[in-house]
Write an enzyme that holds these catalytic residues in place. Structure first.
Site, short mmCIF file in Angstrom:
data_model
loop_
_atom_site.label_atom_id
_atom_site.label_comp_id
_atom_site.label_asym_id
_atom_site.label_seq_id
_atom_site.Cartn_x
_atom_site.Cartn_y
_atom_site.Cartn_z
N GLY B 15 0.66 -1.67 0.13
CA GLY B 15 0.27 0.07 0.43
C GLY B 15 0.91 1.03 -0.40
O GLY B 15 1.75 1.38 -0.77
N CYS B 16 0.52 2.11 1.23
CA CYS B 16 1.12 3.53 1.03
C CYS B 16 0.57 4.30 0.42
O CYS B 16 0.30 4.20 -0.74
CB CYS B 16 2.66 3.12 0.95
SG CYS B 16 3.51 2.92 1.64
N ALA B 17 0.72 5.67 0.99
CA ALA B 17 0.68 7.53 0.65
C ALA B 17 1.34 8.21 1.07
O ALA B 17 1.95 8.10 1.68
CB ALA B 17 -1.24 7.30 1.59
#
Lengths: 238, 363
Positions: B15-17
């Site tokens: 994921g990650c933002a």
């Protein structure tokens, strides 16, 4: 029913949609909540704002209208129904679609229409009003992708379009403008080709405006798998 | 490290933002907006890391390096402080103020030092001050178990922890800092268990990097950077991106655009189609720094003094959008993270893979 989505998590919003028995649902102040109308069937959902990732994924039937932009993975593995985006969409729209129709008024991001496929009465269609990013229609196996390039911002297609294409058709208004892989053949669309596209252009213009007859009179290029494409008839009978 | 976090005992999906913005007119804003922005993409994080960097936050000490440190305990803190005292003139030191937050637990000791190199030690080292500070930082991070410098630039600072980014922002009281640019990260670690030092941003001097993706060339890049004295201590791919930018821009004098043409070099078949002069340049960069080509999916925001840079891998395997409203440029993994703080925009677009977007404070 109307849902005011500001501050709602994607779980809360989708639960509210699931619980609702109305045929028509308006989602106001939407901002990025994911999976709206996921696996939706038989309903009309209107989204005002930004539809989050995976809008219309696995949709079966009914209608999704987004009055704003859609983010990534719009219409992922969609099976049926219609989606209208009154704006643009992010990457990977229509990935593995096997039915239904998607109309995007503005631009589509990278990897639109990757591995769309058709079978029997299942026939996916993706129409992009603006331009499409790189890898459009990669591994395309069936259905129609149309890029109308109505905004004249840049070349209608990005690089690597139609890589590994072995079925279906890609229509581009005007010239393709990028090199195409050997597995494809591009030619000017003839009357017969345009007859296949016409119903979808009519729907596009009905939703977003524009003169469908002028559009039909324009020069289109149609890309199909090449006659000698090695993968032809390997996966699909086309 | 706790046994339950050992490799193979835990599976962590991807994921990650990332999010960031810069006021090109130099205006300052507090950490509220960047927290709101990154919190919009909560689904992209899993609570195993969040972090921020702000530029322009320490105007009263703008000529001093602001060292932010994690300490495992007081023993290593004493050891590290004597290391610092031998090498630096410390004009101010304090705990970094934090607010108790349920979402952030097991905090290490978190300290901040404003320093300049001791002139005698600096002269003796025959280094410029940036390199001196950089080497001291690597020294601590490599050899002093339990001490970790996670930020060492001037008039900027990183703030990071294990937790969701909005909780991390609350914990570090970012509403009390004012910056002309902010970057943020919500972590969803894929290769290493989450711990405080492993949260983003990864910083060296004025540069701070937040990253969404997974670099498949990590080991090749790491080995290449080790030849130039950069020690990758954390086995996480973002760390090496920070060092690559530091090496190419600070040490080799490349422009940011040229550095981007190294890490996300155009494909050979595209280089072949370029006009002569452009082709020669692209070929030069690709051939000379081939070990610094970064492959695999990434979207990166690099913060530096006076600017932000955003870049995707050349195949654009991660999402990233850029928005502009008046004198502010916004960059985020998802449009919603921009709209959450700037509902109306003059322009919104998705950069092409490998296309460097640079926004700088106007002079």
């Amino acid at each position: 029913m109307e849902i005011y989505a500001k501050g709602m998590s994607c779980e809360q919003l989708n639960e509210a949609v699931r619980r609702c028995t109305d045929k028509r649902i308006d989602i106001r102040a939407c901002n990025g909540q994911r999976f709206i109308a996921c696996a939706g069937a038989g309903r009309s959902i209107n989204v005002y704002g930004v539809a989050g990732n995976g809008a219309g994924a696995y949709m079966e039937s009914g209608e999704l209208r987004v009055y704003g932009n859609a983010q990534d993975a719009l219409a992922d593995t969609m099976g049926g129904g219609e989606i209208y985006v009154f704006g643009g969409c992010g990457d990977a729209a229509g990935y593995a679609m096997r039915g239904g129709e998607v109309y995007v008024r503005d631009n589509a991001g990278y990897r639109a229409g990757v591995h769309m496929k058709a079978y029997d009465k299942q026939f996916p269609v993706l129409v992009v009003g603006g331009r499409a990013g790189c890898f459009l229609g990669e591994y395309l196996a069936g259905g129609i992708i149309a890029v109308l390039d109505l905004h004249n911002e840049a070349a209608p297609l990005g690089e690597e379009a139609a890589r590994g294409m072995h079925g279906g058709r890609i229509y581009v208004r005007g010239e393709v403008g990028v090199p195409l892989p050997e597995c494809t053949a591009a030619r000017r669309a003839e009357a017969e080709d345009m007859r296949l596209l016409e119903p979808y252009l009519r729907k596009f213009c009905a939703a977003f405006g524009g003169d469908v007859n002028a559009l039909l009179a324009d020069k289109f290029t149609v890309i199909t798998p090449a006659e000698n494409a090695r993968a032809k008839r390997l996966y699909v009978s086309n | 490290m706790e046994e339950r976090f050992a490799e193979g005992n835990v599976r962590i999906p991807a994921g990650c933002a990332i999010s960031g913005f810069i006021h090109r007119d130099g205006r300052l804003s507090d950490g509220g907006a960047i927290i709101t922005s990154i919190a919009t993409m909560r689904e992209r994080s899993n609570g195993l890391g969040g972090g921020f960097a702000g530029y322009g936050i320490y105007p009263e000490y703008k000529d001093h390096y602001a060292l932010h440190l994690f300490y495992a305990d007081k023993v290593v803190k004493r050891e590290c402080e004597s290391f610092l005292e031998e090498r630096f003139d410390i004009i101010n030191l304090s705990k970094i103020p934090v607010r108790k937050t349920p979402g952030v637990v097991d905090a290490p000791l978190i300290w901040r030092y404003f320093v300049r190199a001791l002139p005698t030690r600096l002269a003796e080292s025959q280094l410029d001050e940036d390199e001196y500070v950089s080497r001291c930082t690597f020294d601590i991070n490599t050899h002093m178990k339990g001490a970790y410098v996670f930020s060492c630039g001037k008039n900027m600072g990183a703030f990071k922890a294990v937790g969701y980014p909005e909780d991390v922002g609350e914990f570090y009281r970012l509403d009390e800092y004012k910056a002309y640019s902010w970057i943020a990260h919500g972590r969803y670690p894929t290769n290493t268990p989450g711990w405080w030092g492993g949260a983003h941003p990864f910083c060296l001097l004025d540069m701070a990097v937040v990253h969404n993706g997974e670099i498949s060339s990590y080991d090749a890049n790491r080995r290449n950077m080790e030849m130039f004295g950069y020690k990758c201590n954390l086995q996480t791919d973002t760390e090496v991106i920070t060092y690559i930018f530091d090496y190419l821009v600070r040490k080799r004098g490349l422009t940011l655009k040229e550095a981007c043409a190294v890490i996300a070099a155009p494909f050979w078949h595209k280089i072949e189609r370029m006009p002569e002069e452009e082709r020669a340049r692209a070929e030069y960069l690709r051939r000379n720094f081939s070990g610094l080509l970064i492959t695999g999916p990434f979207s990166v925001i690099l913060g530096y003094k006076g600017g932000l840079l955003a870049i995707n891998d050349r195949l654009k395997l991660r999402s990233m959008v850029v928005g502009e409203y008046k004198n502010t440029t916004y960059i985020a993994s998802e449009e919603c993270a921009i709209r959450a703080v700037a509902p109306v925009l003059d322009r919104l677009y998705a950069p092409e893979g490998g296309e460097a977007v640079i926004a700088e404070v106007m002079r």
